[in-house]
Design a protein around this motif. Sequence first.
Motif, PDB file in Angstrom:
ATOM      1  N   GLY A  76      61.571  73.171  58.412  1.00  0.00           N
ATOM      2  CA  GLY A  76      62.679  72.253  58.175  1.00  0.00           C
ATOM      3  C   GLY A  76      62.221  70.942  57.562  1.00  0.00           C
ATOM      4  O   GLY A  76      62.836  70.429  56.613  1.00  0.00           O
ATOM      5  N   ILE A  77      61.125  70.383  58.071  1.00  0.00           N
ATOM      6  CA  ILE A  77      60.606  69.133  57.512  1.00  0.00           C
ATOM      7  C   ILE A  77      60.074  69.367  56.105  1.00  0.00           C
ATOM      8  O   ILE A  77      60.231  68.514  55.220  1.00  0.00           O
ATOM      9  CB  ILE A  77      59.549  68.532  58.459  1.00  0.00           C
ATOM     10  CG1 ILE A  77      60.226  68.062  59.750  1.00  0.00           C
ATOM     11  CG2 ILE A  77      58.807  67.373  57.801  1.00  0.00           C
ATOM     12  CD1 ILE A  77      59.272  67.656  60.845  1.00  0.00           C
ATOM     13  N   ALA A  78      59.470  70.516  55.859  1.00  0.00           N
ATOM     14  CA  ALA A  78      58.999  70.835  54.505  1.00  0.00           C
ATOM     15  C   ALA A  78      60.162  70.932  53.526  1.00  0.00           C
ATOM     16  O   ALA A  78      60.059  70.478  52.381  1.00  0.00           O
ATOM     17  CB  ALA A  78      58.205  72.131  54.523  1.00  0.00           C
ATOM     18  N   ILE A  79      61.280  71.502  53.959  1.00  0.00           N
ATOM     19  CA  ILE A  79      62.465  71.585  53.101  1.00  0.00           C
ATOM     20  C   ILE A  79      62.993  70.192  52.795  1.00  0.00           C
ATOM     21  O   ILE A  79      63.365  69.884  51.656  1.00  0.00           O
ATOM     22  CB  ILE A  79      63.546  72.472  53.754  1.00  0.00           C
ATOM     23  CG1 ILE A  79      63.109  73.928  53.756  1.00  0.00           C
ATOM     24  CG2 ILE A  79      64.889  72.318  53.052  1.00  0.00           C
ATOM     25  CD1 ILE A  79      64.002  74.836  54.564  1.00  0.00           C
ATOM     26  N   PRO A 124      70.463  70.227  51.760  1.00  0.00           N
ATOM     27  CA  PRO A 124      69.635  71.255  51.112  1.00  0.00           C
ATOM     28  C   PRO A 124      69.273  72.421  52.020  1.00  0.00           C
ATOM     29  O   PRO A 124      68.980  73.499  51.531  1.00  0.00           O
ATOM     30  CB  PRO A 124      68.378  70.499  50.700  1.00  0.00           C
ATOM     31  CG  PRO A 124      68.775  69.085  50.661  1.00  0.00           C
ATOM     32  CD  PRO A 124      69.828  68.937  51.708  1.00  0.00           C
ATOM     33  N   SER A 125      69.293  72.221  53.340  1.00  0.00           N
ATOM     34  CA  SER A 125      68.934  73.329  54.223  1.00  0.00           C
ATOM     35  C   SER A 125      69.950  74.459  54.131  1.00  0.00           C
ATOM     36  O   SER A 125      69.628  75.607  54.414  1.00  0.00           O
ATOM     37  CB  SER A 125      68.792  72.838  55.658  1.00  0.00           C
ATOM     38  OG  SER A 125      70.013  72.319  56.123  1.00  0.00           O
ATOM     39  N   LEU A 126      71.175  74.157  53.712  1.00  0.00           N
ATOM     40  CA  LEU A 126      72.153  75.221  53.504  1.00  0.00           C
ATOM     41  C   LEU A 126      71.799  76.042  52.273  1.00  0.00           C
ATOM     42  O   LEU A 126      72.026  77.245  52.238  1.00  0.00           O
ATOM     43  CB  LEU A 126      73.552  74.621  53.361  1.00  0.00           C
ATOM     44  CG  LEU A 126      74.095  73.889  54.588  1.00  0.00           C
ATOM     45  CD1 LEU A 126      75.446  73.263  54.282  1.00  0.00           C
ATOM     46  CD2 LEU A 126      74.209  74.841  55.757  1.00  0.00           C
ATOM     47  N   TYR A 127      71.228  75.388  51.248  1.00  0.00           N
ATOM     48  CA  TYR A 127      70.824  76.110  50.047  1.00  0.00           C
ATOM     49  C   TYR A 127      69.535  76.897  50.274  1.00  0.00           C
ATOM     50  O   TYR A 127      69.301  77.890  49.613  1.00  0.00           O
ATOM     51  CB  TYR A 127      70.637  75.150  48.877  1.00  0.00           C
ATOM     52  CG  TYR A 127      71.899  74.425  48.510  1.00  0.00           C
ATOM     53  CD1 TYR A 127      73.004  75.127  48.028  1.00  0.00           C
ATOM     54  CD2 TYR A 127      72.003  73.057  48.645  1.00  0.00           C
ATOM     55  CE1 TYR A 127      74.174  74.472  47.705  1.00  0.00           C
ATOM     56  CE2 TYR A 127      73.166  72.395  48.319  1.00  0.00           C
ATOM     57  CZ  TYR A 127      74.247  73.099  47.842  1.00  0.00           C
ATOM     58  OH  TYR A 127      75.405  72.465  47.528  1.00  0.00           O
ATOM     59  N   ALA A 128      68.704  76.437  51.183  1.00  0.00           N
ATOM     60  CA  ALA A 128      67.425  77.096  51.455  1.00  0.00           C
ATOM     61  C   ALA A 128      67.508  77.923  52.728  1.00  0.00           C
ATOM     62  O   ALA A 128      66.536  78.053  53.456  1.00  0.00           O
ATOM     63  CB  ALA A 128      66.330  76.049  51.564  1.00  0.00           C
ATOM     64  N   LEU A 129      68.658  78.501  52.973  1.00  0.00           N
ATOM     65  CA  LEU A 129      68.861  79.248  54.203  1.00  0.00           C
ATOM     66  C   LEU A 129      67.948  80.470  54.291  1.00  0.00           C
ATOM     67  O   LEU A 129      67.475  80.815  55.375  1.00  0.00           O
ATOM     68  CB  LEU A 129      70.330  79.676  54.295  1.00  0.00           C
ATOM     69  CG  LEU A 129      70.854  80.057  55.658  1.00  0.00           C
ATOM     70  CD1 LEU A 129      70.645  78.915  56.636  1.00  0.00           C
ATOM     71  CD2 LEU A 129      72.313  80.409  55.582  1.00  0.00           C
ATOM     72  N   PHE A 130      67.640  81.087  53.163  1.00  0.00           N
ATOM     73  CA  PHE A 130      66.777  82.272  53.183  1.00  0.00           C
ATOM     74  C   PHE A 130      65.364  81.917  53.638  1.00  0.00           C
ATOM     75  O   PHE A 130      64.660  82.774  54.165  1.00  0.00           O
ATOM     76  CB  PHE A 130      66.748  82.940  51.811  1.00  0.00           C
ATOM     77  CG  PHE A 130      66.113  82.108  50.745  1.00  0.00           C
ATOM     78  CD1 PHE A 130      64.774  82.249  50.453  1.00  0.00           C
ATOM     79  CD2 PHE A 130      66.863  81.185  50.032  1.00  0.00           C
ATOM     80  CE1 PHE A 130      64.177  81.479  49.480  1.00  0.00           C
ATOM     81  CE2 PHE A 130      66.277  80.420  49.050  1.00  0.00           C
ATOM     82  CZ  PHE A 130      64.927  80.562  48.774  1.00  0.00           C
ATOM     83  N   VAL A 131      64.936  80.670  53.451  1.00  0.00           N
ATOM     84  CA  VAL A 131      63.600  80.255  53.884  1.00  0.00           C
ATOM     85  C   VAL A 131      63.546  80.171  55.410  1.00  0.00           C
ATOM     86  O   VAL A 131      62.486  80.346  56.006  1.00  0.00           O
ATOM     87  CB  VAL A 131      63.230  78.895  53.241  1.00  0.00           C
ATOM     88  CG1 VAL A 131      61.904  78.393  53.735  1.00  0.00           C
ATOM     89  CG2 VAL A 131      63.229  79.014  51.734  1.00  0.00           C
TER      90      VAL A 131
END
Length: 129
Positions: A105-108, A66-73
């Motif tokens: 990162g942990i929140a994501i 999911p961190s790839l999808y939330a890259l803008f965050v």
Amino acid sequence: MTWADAVTAPAPTQRVTLREGASFVLAWLCIVSLGLVLILGMPAAAMFLMAGAGLAATDLLTSFRPSLYALFVLILPGLAILSTICSDYHARTLRSGVQFLATIGIAIIIANRFNTRAIVALVCAGTAT
């Protein structure tokens, strides 16, 4: 099924696996340790990082995809780390930027691992302690 039958019927039970239970406890520890940082300082921050690392390690593929999808965050923590270049206190700015990146990162990971109802339960259980 009538309304009276629906009220008196037992709630369906869900079986929770050990991995799901451990993930929930680790996410709860992350939330509680964030609240304890002001009181305990570095030990609470260490507990947050260890619980977050444990949460990420329980299911590696689910944690990092999911961190790839939330890259803008991750742009804002990236800017915090890049601000080290123009800072007067390089070490402190870098440490703060890395801590911010770890927190985001942990929140994501928590947001993508649990549904909304579980996150609300985590926050309520975390703030009640």
